[in-house]
Design a protein around this motif. Structure first.
Motif, PDB file in Angstrom:
ATOM      1  N   ALA A  22     -23.711 -30.035 -20.525  1.00 45.03           N
ATOM      2  CA  ALA A  22     -22.847 -28.663 -19.719  1.00 45.03           C
ATOM      3  C   ALA A  22     -22.548 -27.576 -20.752  1.00 45.03           C
ATOM      4  N   ALA A  23     -23.053 -26.372 -19.825  1.00 46.76           N
ATOM      5  CA  ALA A  23     -22.211 -25.631 -20.690  1.00 46.76           C
ATOM      6  C   ALA A  23     -21.194 -25.122 -20.630  1.00 46.76           C
ATOM      7  N   PRO A  24     -20.283 -24.737 -22.450  1.00 52.39           N
ATOM      8  CA  PRO A  24     -19.044 -24.542 -22.227  1.00 52.39           C
ATOM      9  C   PRO A  24     -18.297 -23.496 -21.638  1.00 52.39           C
ATOM     10  N   VAL A  25     -17.674 -23.687 -20.886  1.00 50.71           N
ATOM     11  CA  VAL A  25     -17.182 -22.159 -20.312  1.00 50.71           C
ATOM     12  C   VAL A  25     -16.076 -21.817 -21.289  1.00 50.71           C
ATOM     13  N   ARG A  26     -16.907 -20.260 -21.042  1.00 47.35           N
ATOM     14  CA  ARG A  26     -16.621 -19.326 -22.674  1.00 47.35           C
ATOM     15  C   ARG A  26     -15.122 -19.586 -22.541  1.00 47.35           C
ATOM     16  N   SER A  27     -14.471 -19.506 -23.976  1.00 42.94           N
ATOM     17  CA  SER A  27     -12.884 -19.308 -24.192  1.00 42.94           C
ATOM     18  C   SER A  27     -12.556 -17.340 -23.727  1.00 42.94           C
ATOM     19  N   GLY A  28     -11.804 -17.531 -23.604  1.00 41.81           N
ATOM     20  CA  GLY A  28     -11.332 -15.624 -23.202  1.00 41.81           C
ATOM     21  C   GLY A  28     -11.306 -15.501 -21.598  1.00 41.81           C
ATOM     22  N   ALA A  29     -11.420 -17.191 -20.922  1.00 45.56           N
ATOM     23  CA  ALA A  29     -11.453 -16.452 -19.677  1.00 45.56           C
ATOM     24  C   ALA A  29     -10.547 -16.896 -18.243  1.00 45.56           C
ATOM     25  N   VAL A  30     -10.785 -16.554 -17.498  1.00 39.66           N
ATOM     26  CA  VAL A  30     -10.071 -17.565 -16.720  1.00 39.66           C
ATOM     27  C   VAL A  30     -10.914 -17.839 -15.608  1.00 39.66           C
ATOM     28  N   LEU A  31     -10.594 -18.375 -14.258  1.00 41.30           N
ATOM     29  CA  LEU A  31     -11.375 -18.783 -13.367  1.00 41.30           C
ATOM     30  C   LEU A  31     -12.013 -17.060 -11.975  1.00 41.30           C
ATOM     31  N   ALA A  32     -11.342 -16.158 -12.366  1.00 43.61           N
ATOM     32  CA  ALA A  32     -11.621 -15.139 -11.459  1.00 43.61           C
ATOM     33  C   ALA A  32     -13.562 -14.810 -12.389  1.00 43.61           C
ATOM     34  N   ASP A  33     -13.198 -15.187 -13.398  1.00 43.83           N
ATOM     35  CA  ASP A  33     -14.017 -14.207 -14.149  1.00 43.83           C
ATOM     36  C   ASP A  33     -15.764 -15.269 -14.330  1.00 43.83           C
ATOM     37  N   LEU A  34     -15.435 -16.567 -13.762  1.00 39.48           N
ATOM     38  CA  LEU A  34     -16.447 -17.267 -13.248  1.00 39.48           C
ATOM     39  C   LEU A  34     -17.498 -17.115 -12.220  1.00 39.48           C
ATOM     40  N   LEU A  35     -16.803 -16.441 -11.131  1.00 43.08           N
ATOM     41  CA  LEU A  35     -17.163 -15.925  -9.949  1.00 43.08           C
ATOM     42  C   LEU A  35     -18.643 -15.846 -10.324  1.00 43.08           C
TER      43      LEU A  35
END
Length: 197
Positions: free
Chosen positions: A5-18
């Motif tokens: 699984a690709a890691p979620v980028r650091s410095g992101a909040v949930l809304a940034d993943l939209l």
């Protein structure tokens, strides 16, 4: 060949993943409006507290959740919009109230600052584990009370101890339950999203 699984980028909040949209400003505006509306709806979940002008509401939980999910800037804008529109007369403060002369308005100002702070902490991973989420929620709640309780005392003429008794003590158990809910939901959401890759 294994798939990781690709890691979620650091410095992101949930809304940034939209998913990215053509007009990011429109997406941000929709998130800000949605955050303000969610806070207004949550404020209507209100239970009066005997002897206190401040009811127990879902409003504080919504404000902290919006801050962590949207980040500091969008969280601040959501709660600023909520506060300004409510002070201008929209009946979406607790118990369908509005205006600027309420003794509980300090809590709204506290929520604005708390959403900003928890949003900044979320960008640093403050919502990714149970313990970090607990700390983030406790700090956010403390900010709300640090502004709300003195404002309550000043606006009603209560002594500091009376304001604490009316505007802090009755809410501690509810806040612990809200923090526990956030401690389960936020890290689990990150884990789910991280596992999706």
């Amino acid at each position: 060949m294994s798939t990781v699984a690709a890691p979620v980028r650091s410095g992101a909040v949930l809304a940034d993943l939209l998913p990215a949209a053509r007009n990011r400003y429109a997406v941000d505006a929709a998130l800000v409006l949605g955050g303000a509306a969610l806070t207004g709806i949550a404020a209507q979940i209100a239970v009066p507290v005997p002897g206190s002008p401040v009811p127990v509401t879902g409003q504080t939980f919504a404000a902290l959740l919006i801050g962590t999910a949207l980040g500091a800037r969008r969280g601040f804008l959501s709660l600023a919009l909520y506060a300004l529109v409510g002070m201008a007369g929209m009946p979406w403060f607790a118990e369908a109230s509005s205006g600027w002369s309420m003794p509980s308005l300090g809590y709204v100002f506290g929520m604005l600052l708390a959403a900003t702070v928890v949003g900044a902490l979320a960008r640093r991973g403050g919502d990714r584990s149970v313990l970090r989420t607990a700390g983030t929620m406790v700090l956010g709640s403390a900010i709300i009370y640090a502004i709300g309780v003195p404002y309550l005392a000043l606006s009603t003429g209560m002594s500091a101890s009376a304001a604490v008794a009316a505007g802090l003590t009755p809410f501690l158990i509810g806040d612990a339950l809200k923090a526990a809910l956030a401690m389960g939901v936020l890290p689990a959401t990150w884990k789910l999203l991280g596992n999706r890759g």
